[in-house]
Enzyme design. Structure first.
Site, PDB file in Angstrom:
ATOM      1  N   LYS A   1       0.849  -1.193   0.000  1.00 10.47           N
ATOM      2  CA  LYS A   1       0.000   0.000   0.000  1.00 10.47           C
ATOM      3  C   LYS A   1       0.882   1.240   0.000  1.00 10.47           C
ATOM      4  O   LYS A   1       1.915   1.267   0.691  1.00 10.47           O
ATOM      5  CB  LYS A   1      -0.897  -0.038   1.247  1.00 10.47           C
ATOM      6  CG  LYS A   1      -1.958   1.052   1.313  1.00 10.47           C
ATOM      7  CD  LYS A   1      -2.823   0.874   2.563  1.00 10.47           C
ATOM      8  CE  LYS A   1      -3.950   1.888   2.643  1.00 10.47           C
ATOM      9  NZ  LYS A   1      -4.806   1.684   3.846  1.00 10.47           N
TER      10      LYS A   1
ATOM     11  N   SER B   1      -9.754   1.611   2.806  1.00 14.17           N
ATOM     12  CA  SER B   1      -8.916   2.393   1.920  1.00 14.17           C
ATOM     13  C   SER B   1      -7.873   1.573   1.165  1.00 14.17           C
ATOM     14  O   SER B   1      -7.377   2.022   0.135  1.00 14.17           O
ATOM     15  CB  SER B   1      -8.183   3.480   2.722  1.00 14.17           C
ATOM     16  OG  SER B   1      -7.312   2.899   3.667  1.00 14.17           O
TER      17      SER B   1
ATOM     18  N   SER C   1      -9.889  -0.725   6.951  1.00 11.11           N
ATOM     19  CA  SER C   1      -9.293  -0.567   5.618  1.00 11.11           C
ATOM     20  C   SER C   1      -8.577  -1.783   5.051  1.00 11.11           C
ATOM     21  O   SER C   1      -8.207  -1.776   3.877  1.00 11.11           O
ATOM     22  CB  SER C   1      -8.315   0.602   5.613  1.00 11.11           C
ATOM     23  OG  SER C   1      -9.034   1.786   5.422  1.00 11.11           O
TER      24      SER C   1
END
Ligand code: GLN
Length: 492
Positions: free
Chosen positions: A83, A158, A182
């Site tokens: 990420k 997210s 997330s």
């Protein structure tokens, strides 16, 4: 053997480990295949913000050479994605924000450094909602990510890019971060496994801070075993993070395969409510029945403060974010507005131009909650209710070993469906937020599909540092089903 990129889907980390060890496959072949798949699929999915093809090939080569010299390990030569809020030395780490568009950290996050030491290959940095604020990846400052199961739908957020990359089989595993869901929510919406560790199990050093008392780094994978392998590699005390727990993490993989007969599984009534899509509820209930069929005992219970969790989260998380994001002022690093007459204008314009709408909304909410006159009524009150939420779980875990719930009340929603209404978007995390408030580990794993072919996620929550038990139950369920074998029909 030369692997074709069509073979990548069949590969789990555990299988790759065997094939690499047996000499049937090299890391270079595998990495090339993954990169070919990224090239073929990425234009439709948009999971990555940066693809690091040259780095990945160099790392793969080095991993093969190290193996030739006798090095071993479950992640040696395995391609993974990160990420883009995890710092990577000298490589873009943007948090999907224009304010960090050109930022290249001078160091690796501890979790990244540990994977690097284990010989992992990094394919690239994945998309997210800006600064990890969102549930759909639509808040990215660069581009949205599509759900590989239905390109018109969101992958969740997210960490939507990491979830989509694993679901679309561009890589067998990835790291994400979870502040309020997330990792687990996008894992559910993309039909993969996602694990949020106990607060303190994985170092947050080098994870760009959103809400420091809630943030945790964790893995995405296609199987529970692969998630355990990744967790094992990144867990453990780190003197660089003062909130990292001073414990020696167990070998998580070892708990897999133990029977679940006699274990008690709690079903909290507050998580089976009218807002849950009926297909989601019935899939989750069927999953719990499958565990009961293996001898687990199912106990209905109550977590009475669940209703307050979302409000508490949006006070605590925004308050911490408003403080954490004060550092982006154009003075130290990141974007600086070109037009400045004085320092106040420089700060103001840098932040006005650099941050997106949701980030600004959170900064304003958090600043308000912390401001003199409102602190006691909002932030302090939220902290007190957060304690009540934690106590709910402490009480529940006197009766049960793990708690089972839907991960998300709905399957993947359509792109654009919730962007106009932040509150609707916030509600997509109602079932994941409490574990962060209480600091508990949670995992989401596939437990079925809707009639329209969208994945459904089962969430298991365990007591603090109860990852072994949580993985054991997740694995027992996963192996009794075929869900994890399904892959999206993205044409190659
Ligand atoms: N969707 C939640 C939010 O918008 C959680 C995000 C996260 O876990 N990083 O804050």
């Amino acid at each position: 053997m030369t692997i074709n990129d069509a073979d990548v889907p069949a590969l789990t980390i555990a299988r790759i480990e065997r094939q690499l060890a047996g000499g049937e496959l090299t890391s270079l072949e595998l990495t090339r295949a993954c990169l070919a798949r990224v090239e073929a699929i990425e234009p439709r999915v948009g999971a990555f913000l940066t693809v690091l093809a040259d780095d990945a090939l160099t790392q793969a080569d080095a991993a093969d050479a190290a193996r030739g010299d006798g090095a071993r390990g479950p992640l040696l030569g395995v391609p993974l994605a990160l990420k883009d809020n995890l710092c990577t030395t000298g490589r873009p780490t943007t948090c999907a924000s224009k304010i960090l568009a050109d930022f290249r950290p001078p160091y690796d996050a501890t979790a990244v450094a540990r994977l690097r030491r284990a010989g992992a290959v990094f394919l690239g940095k994945t998309n997210l909602d800006e600064f990890a604020m969102g549930s759909s990846c639509e808040n990215s400052g660069f581009h949205p990510t599509a759900n590989p199961w239905d390109l018109a739908r969101v992958p969740g957020g997210s960490s939507g890019g990491s979830a989509a990359a694993v679901a679309a089989e561009m890589c067998p595993g990835a790291l994400g971060s979870d502040t309020g869901g997330s990792i687990r929510q996008p894992a559910a919406l993309c039909g993969v496994v996602g694990l949020k560790p106990t607060y303190g199990l994985v170092s947050r050093y080098g994870l760009v801070a959103f809400a420091s008392s809630l943030d945790q780094i964790g893995p995405f994978a296609r199987t529970v075993e692969d998630a355990a392998i990744l967790l094992e590699a990144i867990a453990g005390h780190d003197p660089l993070d003062s909130t990292s727990a001073p414990i020696e993490p167990p070998a998580f993989r070892r708990s897999l395969g133990r029977p679940v007969a006699g274990l008690r599984i709690g079903l909290p009534k507050e998580y089976f409510i009218p807002g849950v899509v009926p297909e989601v509820e019935s899939a989750v209930r069927a999953a719990v029945e499958a565990l009961a069929a293996q001898g687990a005992e199912v106990i209905e219970l109550s977590l009475p403060h669940t209703d307050y969790a979302t409000a508490v989260y949006y006070l605590c998380a925004t308050a911490e974010a408003s403080s954490n994001l004060a550092r982006y002022d154009g003075a130290q690093y990141g974007y600086r507005t070109p037009a400045t007459r004085n320092i106040i204008e420089m700060f103001t314009r840098t932040r006005t131009e650099g941050f997106g709408a949701e980030v600004k909304r959170r900064i304003m909410l958090g600043t308000y909650a912390l401001s003199a006159g409102f602190y006691d009524a909002y932030y302090l009150k939220a902290l007190k209710v957060r304690t009540l939420v934690r106590r709910d779980f402490e009480r529940a875990f006197e009766q049960v070993d793990v708690i089972a719930t839907p991960t998300s009340p709905t399957p993947a929603f359509k792109a654009g469906e919730k962007t106009a209404d932040p509150l609707q978007m916030y509600l997509s995390d109602i079932f994941t937020i409490s574990a962060n408030l209480a600091g508990l580990p949670g995992i989401s794993l596939p437990c079925g599909f809707t009639a329209a072919g969208l994945p459904i996620g089962l969430q298991l929550i365990a007591p603090a540092f109860g990852e072994e038990r949580m993985l054991q139950v997740a694995h027992a369920y996963e192996q009794s089903q075929e869900w994890w074998k399904r892959t999206p029909a993205l044409a190659l």
